[in-house]
Design an enzyme around this catalytic site. Structure first.
Site, PDB file in Angstrom:
ATOM      1  N   GLY A   1      -2.993  63.977 -35.129  1.00 10.05           N
ATOM      2  CA  GLY A   1      -2.289  65.239 -34.994  1.00 10.05           C
ATOM      3  C   GLY A   1      -3.255  66.401 -34.858  1.00 10.05           C
ATOM      4  N   THR A   2      -4.395  66.317 -35.533  1.00  8.74           N
ATOM      5  CA  THR A   2      -5.405  67.368 -35.440  1.00  8.74           C
ATOM      6  C   THR A   2      -5.928  67.500 -34.020  1.00  8.74           C
ATOM      7  OG1 THR A   2      -6.095  67.250 -37.759  1.00  8.74           O
ATOM      8  CG2 THR A   2      -7.736  68.031 -36.186  1.00  8.74           C
TER       9      THR A   2
ATOM     10  N   ASN B   1       4.094  72.002 -44.047  1.00  6.80           N
ATOM     11  CA  ASN B   1       3.638  70.822 -44.778  1.00  6.80           C
ATOM     12  C   ASN B   1       3.561  71.015 -46.295  1.00  6.80           C
ATOM     13  OD1 ASN B   1       1.437  72.531 -43.675  1.00  6.80           O
ATOM     14  ND2 ASN B   1       0.141  71.257 -44.964  1.00  6.80           N
TER      15      ASN B   1
ATOM     16  N   GLY C   1       0.950  59.719 -36.317  1.00  9.62           N
ATOM     17  CA  GLY C   1       1.546  58.434 -36.668  1.00  9.62           C
ATOM     18  C   GLY C   1       1.665  58.180 -38.157  1.00  9.62           C
TER      19      GLY C   1
ATOM     20  N   THR D   1     -11.297  54.924 -24.637  1.00  9.10           N
ATOM     21  CA  THR D   1     -10.495  53.692 -24.656  1.00  9.10           C
ATOM     22  C   THR D   1      -9.337  53.826 -25.635  1.00  9.10           C
ATOM     23  OG1 THR D   1     -12.475  52.400 -24.150  1.00  9.10           O
ATOM     24  CG2 THR D   1     -10.580  51.197 -25.011  1.00  9.10           C
TER      25      THR D   1
ATOM     26  N   CYS E   1      -5.338  68.257 -46.548  1.00 14.94           N
ATOM     27  CA  CYS E   1      -6.397  68.744 -45.666  1.00 14.94           C
ATOM     28  C   CYS E   1      -7.076  69.992 -46.223  1.00 14.94           C
ATOM     29  CB  CYS E   1      -5.830  69.045 -44.278  1.00 14.94           C
ATOM     30  SG  CYS E   1      -5.115  67.591 -43.493  1.00 14.94           S
TER      31      CYS E   1
END
Length: 377
Positions: free
Chosen positions: A69-70, A145, A196, A233, A320
């Site tokens: 997300g960052t 949050n 996720g 990748t 965080c």
């Protein structure tokens, strides 16, 4: 163990783990490879992209996988930074650090930081007054949050596009995706970010929705994966898990919401029995998954460690922002004596009423113990 820190991270679902193991053991090909084993991996990747797109009600080509997300929030902001010195940006004082700090990095441009009220809501009149012909980007989070506040994205989107149809509307959806229903198009959102590990997927995988006609510059450079938005990748185990969990989350979003809403309401009613307590979160217009509460004459870190001894896990705010004073709690202007006593309790679809009863009884016991020491001094 009673885990009540789900806004920090969630337990990975068995179904996500099974998908990850299958990819790692049986379908580990590189989706960029030209042979059929690689093509099979590419098909799996695109199926996951479809699950995300269907969950958001958007086109598959508008969904890009990232590492977190960052990264997604940094792409949204720094990918819209240009050489035009007249560009202006708008955000709020309670955004997550992955939004707030990128704006600090472009502080040579005009960045307007909107104030919030005691429940964490921005003033829509302030927003309307701030948007003008130079406004490049507005970043307002879906769900806060720390407080759980759900901003009125439909009204916010309407104001932004009415004042300047070219202004890009960015929403940090990390605490809302899969938990709070949202209509991307109705809210006129151009960029929406996802993580996720907030929806029972693994850490290290995120996504960003970018509206088809919105141009975002790459901030990383490499092999061109994800159409240059997040080159490197692809994290196939993470991608399939995120796809699986987005599908499961949206299939159960209403039932999970109702269940967790009742749990939050139940705990809020019990917390009112504790003297010198301020509940910072509301029940309505707030995520049922997040509850912030402040206790007078309490050191939240001490309370956290007392509870930890009983394997009950909560937090004092954003994971965080470890070892830092919370910008969010400072923004809501708590009365004197409550500033250091704020905890965040965050629920998941697995949380039970029985767990809340155990937590509450321990909470009351340790609040009395801590206050007996602090108030004696």
């Amino acid at each position: 163990m009673i885990y009540l820190d789900n806004a920090a991270t969630t337990k990975v679902d068995d179904s996500a783990i099974e998908k990850m193991i299958d990819v790692m053991k049986n379908n580990f090909g590189n989706p960029s490879a030209l042979y059929d084993f690689g093509h099979k991996a590419e098909k799996i990747l695109n199926n996951a992209r479809k699950f995300l797109a269907d969950s958001l009600g958007v086109k598959e080509k508008e969904v890009y996988f990232t590492s977190s997300g960052t990264e997604s929030n940094n792409i949204a902001i720094l990918g819209n930074y240009s050489g035009n010195k007249n560009d202006e940006y708008i955000t709020s004082e309670i955004e997550h650090s992955s939004v707030f700090n990128p704006y600090h990095e472009i502080s040579e441009r005009k960045v307007i930081i909107l104030k919030v009220n005691s429940n964490g809501f921005i003033n829509l009149d302030d927003l309307e007054n701030a948007v003008n012909e130079n406004t490049k980007l507005v970043s307002i989070m879906h769900v806060n949050n720390e407080l759980g506040t759900i901003q009125d994205l439909e009204k916010i989107g309407e104001i932004i596009k009415r004042k300047n149809k070219n202004t890009i509307f960015h929403v940090d959806g990390i605490q809302g995706f899969g938990k709070i229903p949202i209509d991307i198009n109705k809210c006129k959102i151009d960029l929406y970010t996802i993580s996720g590990h907030k929806i029972h997927g693994p850490k290290g995988i995120g996504a960003i929705y970018i509206r088809e006609n919105v141009k975002v510059k790459p901030i990383l450079f490499g092999g061109g994966q994800e159409r240059n938005i997040s080159p490197g990748t692809e994290n196939m185990p993470g991608i399939v898990a995120l796809g699986e969990m987005s599908k499961i989350a949206y299939e159960n979003i209403e039932n999970n919401f109702k269940k967790v809403y009742n749990i939050k309401k139940y705990l809020m009613e019990k917390l009112l029995n504790i003297e010198d307590t301020i509940i910072n979160s509301t029940l309505e217009n707030s995520s049922p998954y997040i509850l912030s509460v402040s206790f007078k004459d309490i050191r939240a870190e001490v309370l956290l460690h007392y509870l930890e001894m009983e394997e009950i896990y909560i937090s004092t705010g954003s994971a965080c922002g470890k070892n830092k004073k919370s910008r969010v709690i400072e923004a809501i202007n708590l009365p004197k004596g409550y500033e250091d006593g704020t905890i965040r309790i965050s629920f998941s679809k697995y949380t039970t009423i029985e767990e809340i009863d155990v937590f509450y009884n321990s909470l009351v016991k340790y609040i009395k113990e801590i206050r007996s020491v602090i108030r004696r001094n």
